[in-house]
Design a protein around this motif. Structure first.
Motif, PDB file in Angstrom:
ATOM      1  N   PHE A 196     -25.455   0.390  -0.353  1.00 17.26           N
ATOM      2  CA  PHE A 196     -26.930   0.259  -0.330  1.00 17.26           C
ATOM      3  C   PHE A 196     -26.668  -1.240  -0.014  1.00 17.26           C
ATOM      4  N   MET A 197     -27.640  -2.130   1.216  1.00 14.15           N
ATOM      5  CA  MET A 197     -26.963  -3.451   0.579  1.00 14.15           C
ATOM      6  C   MET A 197     -28.307  -4.106   1.153  1.00 14.15           C
ATOM      7  N   ILE A 198     -28.046  -5.621  -0.041  1.00 17.67           N
ATOM      8  CA  ILE A 198     -30.107  -6.096   0.416  1.00 17.67           C
ATOM      9  C   ILE A 198     -29.123  -6.925   1.374  1.00 17.67           C
ATOM     10  N   THR A 199     -30.010  -7.468   2.344  1.00 17.26           N
ATOM     11  CA  THR A 199     -29.588  -8.453   3.052  1.00 17.26           C
ATOM     12  C   THR A 199     -31.633  -9.299   3.143  1.00 17.26           C
ATOM     13  N   HIS A 200     -31.437 -10.460   3.683  1.00 19.53           N
ATOM     14  CA  HIS A 200     -32.258 -11.078   4.284  1.00 19.53           C
ATOM     15  C   HIS A 200     -32.039 -11.154   6.048  1.00 19.53           C
ATOM     16  N   ASP A 201     -31.261 -10.565   6.473  1.00 16.08           N
ATOM     17  CA  ASP A 201     -30.410 -11.083   8.411  1.00 16.08           C
ATOM     18  C   ASP A 201     -30.429  -9.986   8.416  1.00 16.08           C
ATOM     19  N   VAL A 202     -31.879 -10.046   9.743  1.00 10.14           N
ATOM     20  CA  VAL A 202     -32.290  -9.143  10.733  1.00 10.14           C
ATOM     21  C   VAL A 202     -31.096  -8.466  11.273  1.00 10.14           C
ATOM     22  N   ASP A 203     -30.162  -9.287  11.881  1.00 11.58           N
ATOM     23  CA  ASP A 203     -29.540  -8.621  13.263  1.00 11.58           C
ATOM     24  C   ASP A 203     -28.162  -7.732  12.130  1.00 11.58           C
ATOM     25  N   GLU A 204     -27.921  -8.502  10.538  1.00 10.12           N
ATOM     26  CA  GLU A 204     -27.142  -7.747  10.547  1.00 10.12           C
ATOM     27  C   GLU A 204     -27.403  -6.459   9.467  1.00 10.12           C
ATOM     28  N   ALA A 205     -28.683  -6.506   9.397  1.00 12.61           N
ATOM     29  CA  ALA A 205     -29.315  -5.066   8.427  1.00 12.61           C
ATOM     30  C   ALA A 205     -29.025  -4.276  10.107  1.00 12.61           C
ATOM     31  N   ILE A 206     -29.540  -4.849  11.291  1.00 13.62           N
ATOM     32  CA  ILE A 206     -28.907  -4.025  12.767  1.00 13.62           C
ATOM     33  C   ILE A 206     -27.630  -3.490  12.862  1.00 13.62           C
ATOM     34  N   TYR A 207     -26.880  -4.326  12.744  1.00 11.19           N
ATOM     35  CA  TYR A 207     -25.319  -4.022  12.775  1.00 11.19           C
ATOM     36  C   TYR A 207     -24.692  -2.868  12.400  1.00 11.19           C
ATOM     37  N   LEU A 208     -25.218  -3.451  11.070  1.00 10.11           N
ATOM     38  CA  LEU A 208     -24.599  -2.252   9.803  1.00 10.11           C
ATOM     39  C   LEU A 208     -25.014  -1.163   9.814  1.00 10.11           C
ATOM     40  N   ALA A 209     -26.479  -1.402   9.927  1.00 10.06           N
ATOM     41  CA  ALA A 209     -26.822   0.150   8.977  1.00 10.06           C
ATOM     42  C   ALA A 209     -27.542   1.062   9.473  1.00 10.06           C
ATOM     43  N   ASP A 210     -27.915   2.749   8.781  1.00 13.59           N
ATOM     44  CA  ASP A 210     -27.910   3.171   9.195  1.00 13.59           C
ATOM     45  C   ASP A 210     -29.888   3.749   9.799  1.00 13.59           C
ATOM     46  N   LYS A 211     -29.936   3.178   8.207  1.00 14.93           N
ATOM     47  CA  LYS A 211     -31.343   3.022   7.589  1.00 14.93           C
ATOM     48  C   LYS A 211     -31.675   1.318   7.450  1.00 14.93           C
ATOM     49  N   ILE A 212     -33.080   1.125   7.909  1.00 19.09           N
ATOM     50  CA  ILE A 212     -33.555   0.078   6.765  1.00 19.09           C
ATOM     51  C   ILE A 212     -34.676   0.325   6.523  1.00 19.09           C
ATOM     52  N   VAL A 213     -34.588  -0.181   4.677  1.00 17.07           N
ATOM     53  CA  VAL A 213     -35.869   0.149   4.274  1.00 17.07           C
ATOM     54  C   VAL A 213     -36.832  -1.549   4.043  1.00 17.07           C
ATOM     55  N   LEU A 214     -37.271  -1.786   4.521  1.00  9.78           N
ATOM     56  CA  LEU A 214     -38.955  -2.767   4.644  1.00  9.78           C
ATOM     57  C   LEU A 214     -39.285  -2.176   3.562  1.00  9.78           C
ATOM     58  N   MET A 215     -39.312  -3.575   2.625  1.00 14.96           N
ATOM     59  CA  MET A 215     -40.351  -4.093   1.317  1.00 14.96           C
ATOM     60  C   MET A 215     -41.235  -4.590   1.996  1.00 14.96           C
ATOM     61  N   THR A 216     -42.320  -5.534   1.722  1.00 16.06           N
ATOM     62  CA  THR A 216     -43.070  -5.598   1.331  1.00 16.06           C
ATOM     63  C   THR A 216     -42.954  -6.956   0.128  1.00 16.06           C
ATOM     64  N   ASN A 217     -43.985  -7.794  -0.083  1.00 18.17           N
ATOM     65  CA  ASN A 217     -43.480  -8.949  -0.941  1.00 18.17           C
ATOM     66  C   ASN A 217     -43.977  -9.191  -1.829  1.00 18.17           C
TER      67      ASN A 217
END
Lengths: 281, 296
Positions: free
Chosen positions: B194-215
């Motif tokens: 379970f990883m937190i990031t704000h780097d879009v490319d990092e998420a795309i490269y690493l994740a199987d699922k990307i959770v989008l959280m609102t402000n």
């Protein structure tokens, strides 16, 4: 060619010392010329000092140098309660300081830990500490003498009470400001409270605690001189007061120099220890 | 319905607000993860990502709801869940080996010293730091420190790894190398991450699922994006995949606009969104349902 700053500083220190000693020598030897005529009968009765008009001449650097040499060549003699070597007197003072300081460490570090780990205790004890901290340790002396009924123990108590506060405050502060990250590391590794105290909090707070100890030992060494002037008997403070009663200014100046040197050594020891436990971040 | 490996069930977190009352960071948050999944959470600062991670780690407690892992509710931190801290969290008075050994000896308390050190050295070797065992953290670069943090987390053989923006303080080159290594290690060992990031490319490269959280405040899980890229993707090839740009655009769209205006989006007629089962979308694939459909 430029030499290192250390060498240049040393040369400058020596120059300042030489100027100071020369000025001292000139100032002392210049003023002592005009002796008045005194009845020789009276002079025989009261001694040479009184015979020259009641003024003990201020010793010059050469007199003091001789006195230091005399004391250093035989520092540990004991020829009665009022005639002991300056080394013996210093040893008495040091023993009192180390004893009082040691007891204060044994109390302040665990108590400071407790205060630092609990915000509730921190707040509850803070008013007491704030009131106790600025009290001159000598103000405790009459109470100590009354309750302990022993002058030697009373001076140790005074050292204890003056060493306590800086260590207590620094330990509490050091423990309370351990980085949250490090505590979280211990929590995620399921480290128990005792192991956490010794493996995370103590090393993290050690530099602050040692700084508190360094302040404490400095204050203790300041206070012991005054305390021993009050309680008398032994110690470097008593020695200074005794030599004042003897009007022996050379001995007093010798003692002052030695007090400074011992204080410096104590401070340096604690500074070394602090450096040992300090970690770069 | 069989329960997922990690199941976040209706958690809320509220803080006392300075002017009285309470600030709600998020409430009634539902989310599930399977064993071996790599999940990234993306959202702006203040949306409560770190709070969710801390609750998963057991360092924080939800005001309401519970997190159930492998059938058991979380009660405090556990050696089964390793945390990789954003600020590496190394103990500066210990050497690299000392830091990793500390974790190893915490997990296996009866191990002799030699066995502990041997195990720690293996973990250090895994992240490529052999030779730096006796260095203090202050003597290491930012990337090396974070490597030690990863080695420490790996050394206790956790069931779940929790990473709080582990690479955000690193320069781009170091970040890339570390991402490759982490991806390799996690794929080889089947780690649940379970990883937190704000780097879009990092998420795309690493994740199987990307959770989008609102402000925040009152942050929500708007969508869960499944990564359409092949599992054996490589850093150099990833942007050539036809689904890459639709995926990237979808996430950036969300971060730039939708994360702020999600409440308005919900108010649109016909839009239905279920807290307990946020829509799962796969940008770049034809079978992605349009965003405005269905009932609860």
């Amino acid at each position: 060619m430029t030499r290192s700053i250390g060498v240049r500083a040393l040369v400058l220190s020596l120059v300042i010392l030489a100027i100071f000693l020369a000025a001292w020598h000139v100032a002392v030897s210049g003023g002592g010329g005009g002796g008045q005529a005194v009845d020789p009968e009276y002079a025989r009765l009261v001694g040479a000092a009184a015979a020259t008009g009641g003024q003990t001449p201020m010793p010059g650097p050469i007199d003091v140098g001789k006195a230091i040499w005399k004391h250093m060549s035989d520092p540990f003699y004991v020829r009665g309660t009022n005639d002991m070597g300056i080394g013996i007197q210093l040893a008495y003072s040091l023993a009192r300081v180390l004893l009082g300081f040691g007891i204060a460490v044994a109390v302040a570090v665990p108590l400071g830990f407790l205060i630092g780990m609990s915000p509730l205790v921190y707040r509850a004890l803070d008013p007491f500490i704030q009131v106790m901290k600025p009290i001159s340790p000598l103000a405790w002396m009459p109470l100590a003498l009354y309750t302990i009924k022993d002058s030697a123990l009373s001076s140790i108590f005074v050292i204890f009470i003056c060493s306590l506060w800086p260590m207590l405050i620094n330990t509490a502060f050091g423990v309370a400001s351990v980085r949250k990250d490090w505590l979280n590391v211990a929590r995620t590794l399921e480290v128990g409270p005792v192991r956490k105290a010794f493996t995370v909090i103590l090393p993290a707070a050690a530099p602050t605690i040692l700084t508190g100890m360094r302040i404490s030992v400095g204050i203790a060494w300041l206070v012991i001189v005054a305390a021993e002037m009050l309680v008398g008997g032994t110690g470097i403070g008593y020695f200074v007061w005794n030599q004042w009663n003897n009007l022996s200014l050379t001995d007093i100046i010798t003692a002052i120099l030695l007090i400074g040197l011992v204080g410096m050594v104590l401070d340096q020891i604690l500074a070394r220890l602090t450096r040992l436990v300090t970690y770069p971040e | 319905m069989a329960r997922s490996y990690i199941s976040i069930e209706g958690i809320a977190r509220r803080f006392p607000a300075p002017e009285g009352g309470r600030t709600t960071i998020f409430e009634d948050l539902w989310f599930a993860m399977e064993r071996g999944e790599f999940v990234c959470v993306i959202g702006h600062s203040g949306c409560g990502k770190t709070t969710v991670l801390n609750i998963l780690a057991g360092l924080d407690e939800p005001s309401e709801g519970a997190v159930i892992i492998d059938g058991k509710a979380i009660e405090g931190p556990s050696l089964d869940r390793a945390v990789i801290f954003q600020s590496h969290g190394l103990l500066p008075w210990r050497t690299v080996l000392g830091n990793v050994s500390y974790a190893v000896s915490s997990k296996w308390r009866d191990w002799p010293k030699a066995k502990v050190e041997d195990h720690a050295r293996k973990a250090i070797a895994t992240v490529g730091l052999t030779g730096a065992e006796m260095k203090k953290p202050a003597q290491l670069s930012g990337g090396m420190k974070q490597r030690v943090g990863i080695a420490r987390a790996l050394s206790i053989e956790p069931k779940i790894m929790l990473m709080d923006e582990p690479f955000s303080a690193l320069d781009a080159l170091t970040r890339g190398t570390l991402q490759d290594e982490v991806r390799g290690i996690c794929r080889n060992t089947g780690q649940t991450v379970f990883m937190i990031t704000h780097d879009v490319d990092e998420a795309i490269y690493l994740a199987d699922k990307i959770v989008l959280m609102t402000n925040g405040p009152d942050a929500r899980i708007a969508e869960i994006v499944t990564n359409p890229l092949p599992a054996d993707r490589s850093r150099n090839e990833v942007h050539k995949h036809p689904a890459y740009y639709p995926l990237r655009n979808h996430i950036i769209d969300f971060l730039v606009a939708r994360s702020r205006s999600f409440a308005e989006e919900l108010a649109q007629p016909g839009k239905v969104w279920n807290r307990r089962a946020p829509p799962i979308v796969t940008p770049g694939t034809p079978d992605t349902p349009p965003p405005l459909v269905r009932a609860v």
